[in-house]
Design a protein around this motif. Structure first.
Motif, PDB file in Angstrom:
ATOM      1  N   ALA A  98      39.908  35.667  47.542  1.00 34.51           N
ATOM      2  CA  ALA A  98      39.069  35.071  46.513  1.00 34.51           C
ATOM      3  C   ALA A  98      37.751  34.544  47.059  1.00 34.51           C
ATOM      4  O   ALA A  98      36.696  34.731  46.444  1.00 34.51           O
ATOM      5  CB  ALA A  98      39.846  33.951  45.818  1.00 34.51           C
ATOM      6  N   ALA A 107      35.322  37.403  47.833  1.00 35.84           N
ATOM      7  CA  ALA A 107      34.897  38.069  46.608  1.00 35.84           C
ATOM      8  C   ALA A 107      33.896  37.220  45.831  1.00 35.84           C
ATOM      9  O   ALA A 107      32.930  37.724  45.271  1.00 35.84           O
ATOM     10  CB  ALA A 107      36.107  38.398  45.738  1.00 35.84           C
ATOM     11  N   LEU A 138      37.216  32.679  38.434  1.00 34.36           N
ATOM     12  CA  LEU A 138      37.643  33.644  39.439  1.00 34.36           C
ATOM     13  C   LEU A 138      39.100  33.980  39.169  1.00 34.36           C
ATOM     14  O   LEU A 138      39.959  33.102  39.180  1.00 34.36           O
ATOM     15  CB  LEU A 138      37.476  33.050  40.840  1.00 34.36           C
ATOM     16  CG  LEU A 138      37.928  33.895  42.020  1.00 34.36           C
ATOM     17  CD1 LEU A 138      37.096  35.163  42.133  1.00 34.36           C
ATOM     18  CD2 LEU A 138      37.840  33.094  43.317  1.00 34.36           C
ATOM     19  N   ARG A 139      39.365  35.230  38.910  1.00 36.88           N
ATOM     20  CA  ARG A 139      40.747  35.631  38.641  1.00 36.88           C
ATOM     21  C   ARG A 139      40.999  37.010  39.221  1.00 36.88           C
ATOM     22  O   ARG A 139      40.099  37.860  39.295  1.00 36.88           O
ATOM     23  CB  ARG A 139      41.056  35.632  37.138  1.00 36.88           C
ATOM     24  CG  ARG A 139      40.170  36.533  36.306  1.00 36.88           C
ATOM     25  CD  ARG A 139      40.342  36.273  34.821  1.00 36.88           C
ATOM     26  NE  ARG A 139      39.440  37.084  34.019  1.00 36.88           N
ATOM     27  CZ  ARG A 139      39.790  38.226  33.446  1.00 36.88           C
ATOM     28  NH1 ARG A 139      41.030  38.669  33.567  1.00 36.88           N
ATOM     29  NH2 ARG A 139      38.923  38.903  32.723  1.00 36.88           N
ATOM     30  N   GLN A 140      42.219  37.233  39.647  1.00 30.19           N
ATOM     31  CA  GLN A 140      42.614  38.513  40.221  1.00 30.19           C
ATOM     32  C   GLN A 140      43.183  39.389  39.124  1.00 30.19           C
ATOM     33  O   GLN A 140      44.126  39.015  38.434  1.00 30.19           O
ATOM     34  CB  GLN A 140      43.640  38.304  41.335  1.00 30.19           C
ATOM     35  CG  GLN A 140      43.937  39.551  42.139  1.00 30.19           C
ATOM     36  CD  GLN A 140      44.770  39.257  43.378  1.00 30.19           C
ATOM     37  OE1 GLN A 140      45.298  38.163  43.528  1.00 30.19           O
ATOM     38  NE2 GLN A 140      44.891  40.226  44.260  1.00 30.19           N
ATOM     39  N   THR A 141      42.599  40.564  38.958  1.00 30.94           N
ATOM     40  CA  THR A 141      43.022  41.478  37.907  1.00 30.94           C
ATOM     41  C   THR A 141      43.883  42.615  38.419  1.00 30.94           C
ATOM     42  O   THR A 141      44.432  43.383  37.630  1.00 30.94           O
ATOM     43  CB  THR A 141      41.789  42.068  37.198  1.00 30.94           C
ATOM     44  OG1 THR A 141      40.993  42.785  38.154  1.00 30.94           O
ATOM     45  CG2 THR A 141      40.946  40.962  36.586  1.00 30.94           C
ATOM     46  N   ASP A 189      43.855  43.473  45.259  1.00 27.56           N
ATOM     47  CA  ASP A 189      42.554  43.495  45.950  1.00 27.56           C
ATOM     48  C   ASP A 189      41.383  43.688  44.991  1.00 27.56           C
ATOM     49  O   ASP A 189      40.322  44.177  45.394  1.00 27.56           O
ATOM     50  CB  ASP A 189      42.523  44.590  47.023  1.00 27.56           C
ATOM     51  CG  ASP A 189      43.563  44.365  48.108  1.00 27.56           C
ATOM     52  OD1 ASP A 189      43.830  43.192  48.419  1.00 27.56           O
ATOM     53  OD2 ASP A 189      44.114  45.350  48.622  1.00 27.56           O
ATOM     54  N   TRP A 222      39.039  41.547  42.049  1.00 27.67           N
ATOM     55  CA  TRP A 222      38.732  40.214  41.528  1.00 27.67           C
ATOM     56  C   TRP A 222      37.658  40.315  40.463  1.00 27.67           C
ATOM     57  O   TRP A 222      36.718  41.093  40.584  1.00 27.67           O
ATOM     58  CB  TRP A 222      38.257  39.302  42.654  1.00 27.67           C
ATOM     59  CG  TRP A 222      39.261  39.130  43.745  1.00 27.67           C
ATOM     60  CD1 TRP A 222      39.450  39.934  44.829  1.00 27.67           C
ATOM     61  CD2 TRP A 222      40.249  38.108  43.838  1.00 27.67           C
ATOM     62  NE1 TRP A 222      40.485  39.469  45.597  1.00 27.67           N
ATOM     63  CE2 TRP A 222      40.990  38.335  45.012  1.00 27.67           C
ATOM     64  CE3 TRP A 222      40.565  37.003  43.051  1.00 27.67           C
ATOM     65  CZ2 TRP A 222      42.037  37.525  45.410  1.00 27.67           C
ATOM     66  CZ3 TRP A 222      41.607  36.179  43.448  1.00 27.67           C
ATOM     67  CH2 TRP A 222      42.324  36.448  44.607  1.00 27.67           C
ATOM     68  N   SER A 223      37.842  39.514  39.424  1.00 28.50           N
ATOM     69  CA  SER A 223      36.831  39.370  38.388  1.00 28.50           C
ATOM     70  C   SER A 223      36.176  38.009  38.581  1.00 28.50           C
ATOM     71  O   SER A 223      36.831  36.982  38.484  1.00 28.50           O
ATOM     72  CB  SER A 223      37.460  39.470  36.995  1.00 28.50           C
ATOM     73  OG  SER A 223      36.494  39.230  35.996  1.00 28.50           O
ATOM     74  N   VAL A 224      34.871  38.029  38.874  1.00 25.22           N
ATOM     75  CA  VAL A 224      34.132  36.811  39.206  1.00 25.22           C
ATOM     76  C   VAL A 224      33.073  36.580  38.143  1.00 25.22           C
ATOM     77  O   VAL A 224      32.249  37.463  37.881  1.00 25.22           O
ATOM     78  CB  VAL A 224      33.476  36.916  40.593  1.00 25.22           C
ATOM     79  CG1 VAL A 224      32.855  35.586  40.983  1.00 25.22           C
ATOM     80  CG2 VAL A 224      34.478  37.381  41.640  1.00 25.22           C
ATOM     81  N   TYR A 274      33.676  44.620  50.962  1.00 23.98           N
ATOM     82  CA  TYR A 274      33.623  44.375  49.517  1.00 23.98           C
ATOM     83  C   TYR A 274      32.680  45.387  48.879  1.00 23.98           C
ATOM     84  O   TYR A 274      31.718  45.843  49.495  1.00 23.98           O
ATOM     85  CB  TYR A 274      33.132  42.950  49.220  1.00 23.98           C
ATOM     86  CG  TYR A 274      33.995  41.883  49.825  1.00 23.98           C
ATOM     87  CD1 TYR A 274      35.084  41.368  49.137  1.00 23.98           C
ATOM     88  CD2 TYR A 274      33.739  41.400  51.107  1.00 23.98           C
ATOM     89  CE1 TYR A 274      35.892  40.396  49.702  1.00 23.98           C
ATOM     90  CE2 TYR A 274      34.548  40.431  51.677  1.00 23.98           C
ATOM     91  CZ  TYR A 274      35.620  39.934  50.965  1.00 23.98           C
ATOM     92  OH  TYR A 274      36.419  38.980  51.534  1.00 23.98           O
TER      93      TYR A 274
END
Length: 354
Positions: free
Chosen positions: A85, A88, A139-142, A145, A147-149, A207
């Protein structure tokens, strides 16, 4: 007289079968030329050699374990620095900044973050939108590996276009270009950035943006929780709590006086240096107990207060501030037990039983 004597009875001669049995018994006691005593000694020796080998193996393994450096981490279990996180979020912030600044001819700059940008056709001049501040608001993991920021950007208003020198006097400004219009104020806009990460050949984490940013709505606000403090009251000079708070904040914010003398035992605070203010004025306080107290209660009494102050800067400007403090009595006086991180919220009521 004839003397009779007993004669020994002669042993019968062994037969051929008896000789074979005798040889078999002899072979049982003499194996391969070894006697039974030699065989016992050899067995004991083999047993001791086996025990020595086992003990030696254990000692060798123990020595290898103890000789290994204790502070050497296992590289197989340590994740690369900046993974997940945190990495990212930082990558998305840099990408959003470059995206907002980009103009015509900056496709290559964006391609460093999002390779698909190399085929874009950007318009406008670089810096038409200038972010003065960027911060991650969500910040969330969709996926694995991925991430939606969501990045919030405070944008400076674009500069008005320069008027053409050939323009005739009296010409009205073009409403489409905005020439002659007053500049708009700052705005805060939100951009959602999808970021994928993966390990690189050198062991670091790489990234890449999966697409261009998407502008989205900002987060909503909620009603704050109720606190344990009562109604704010103006400070009174006869209140010993006010005297302690005034002296503490004067030492903490303005460098006026000894800070430690107002702190309870085992409370550690450091004054702000250099002091940003020249004076501090307490304007109100709200307590979780009596609103006003002219006498100091028994030692060990604890009370939480929410204190509003106005701090004066060197140029004479005052700034309103609020401090959540916990006070405790000792030796007939109030002392600062802690500078709390947030106001104390009132516990939620227990659900009523049906």
């Amino acid at each position: 007289m004839k003397i009779l004597s007993k004669q020994p009875v002669p042993e019968p001669a062994p037969e051929a079968g008896d000789e074979a049995a005798t040889d078999a018994r002899d072979d049982a006691y003499e194996l391969g030329g070894w006697s039974t005593g030699a065989q016992a000694n050899t067995t004991t020796l083999v047993r001791w050699v086996a025990w020595v080998a086992i003990c030696g193996s254990i000692l060798l393994s123990l020595g290898t374990f103890l000789s290994r450096p204790a502070d050497t981490p296992s590289t197989d279990q340590q994740p690369p620095a900046g993974t997940g996180a945190q990495g990212a979020a930082g990558f998305a912030t840099l990408y959003a900044s470059e995206y907002l600044l980009a103009g015509k001819g900056d496709e290559g700059r964006l391609a460093a973050y999002y390779p698909g940008a190399a085929t874009l056709r950007l318009e406008g001049s670089r810096g038409r939108l200038t972010p003065s501040q960027l911060t991650v608001t969500r910040l969330r993991q969709t996926g694995p590996d991925i991430w939606s920021v969501t990045v919030a950007a405070r944008l400076q208003p674009p500069s008005p276009p320069v008027e053409n020198d050939d323009a005739k006097e009296g010409d009205s400004p073009d409403p489409d270009t905005g020439a002659g219009q007053p500049p708009q104020g700052e705005s805060v806009r939100f951009f959602q950035v999808p970021v994928a990460c993966a390990p690189r050949a050198d062991g670091s984490t790489g990234y890449v943006a999966m697409s261009l940013p998407a502008e989205v709505a900002g987060p909503g606000t909620v009603e704050g929780p109720h606190t344990v403090y009562g109604t704010p009251q103006p400070p009174h000079d006869r209140d010993p709590r006010v005297r302690t708070i005034r002296s503490f904040l004067a030492a903490y914010l303005a460098g006026d006086g000894d800070l430690d003398r107002y702190l309870a035992p085992r409370t550690r605070l450091t004054r702000i240096a250099p002091a940003p203010y020249t004076a501090v004025d307490v304007t109100s306080l709200a307590a979780d107990g009596p609103a006003e107290a002219t006498r100091v209660p028994p030692d060990g009494t604890v009370q939480r207060l929410l204190v509003s102050v106005r701090a004066r800067a060197a140029d004479g400007t005052t700034l309103p501030l609020t401090y959540a403090l916990t006070l405790k009595t000792r030796a007939g006086r109030w002392e600062i037990a802690s500078l709390d991180g947030a106001p104390e919220a009132r516990p939620a009521p227990a659900p009523s039983s049906p």
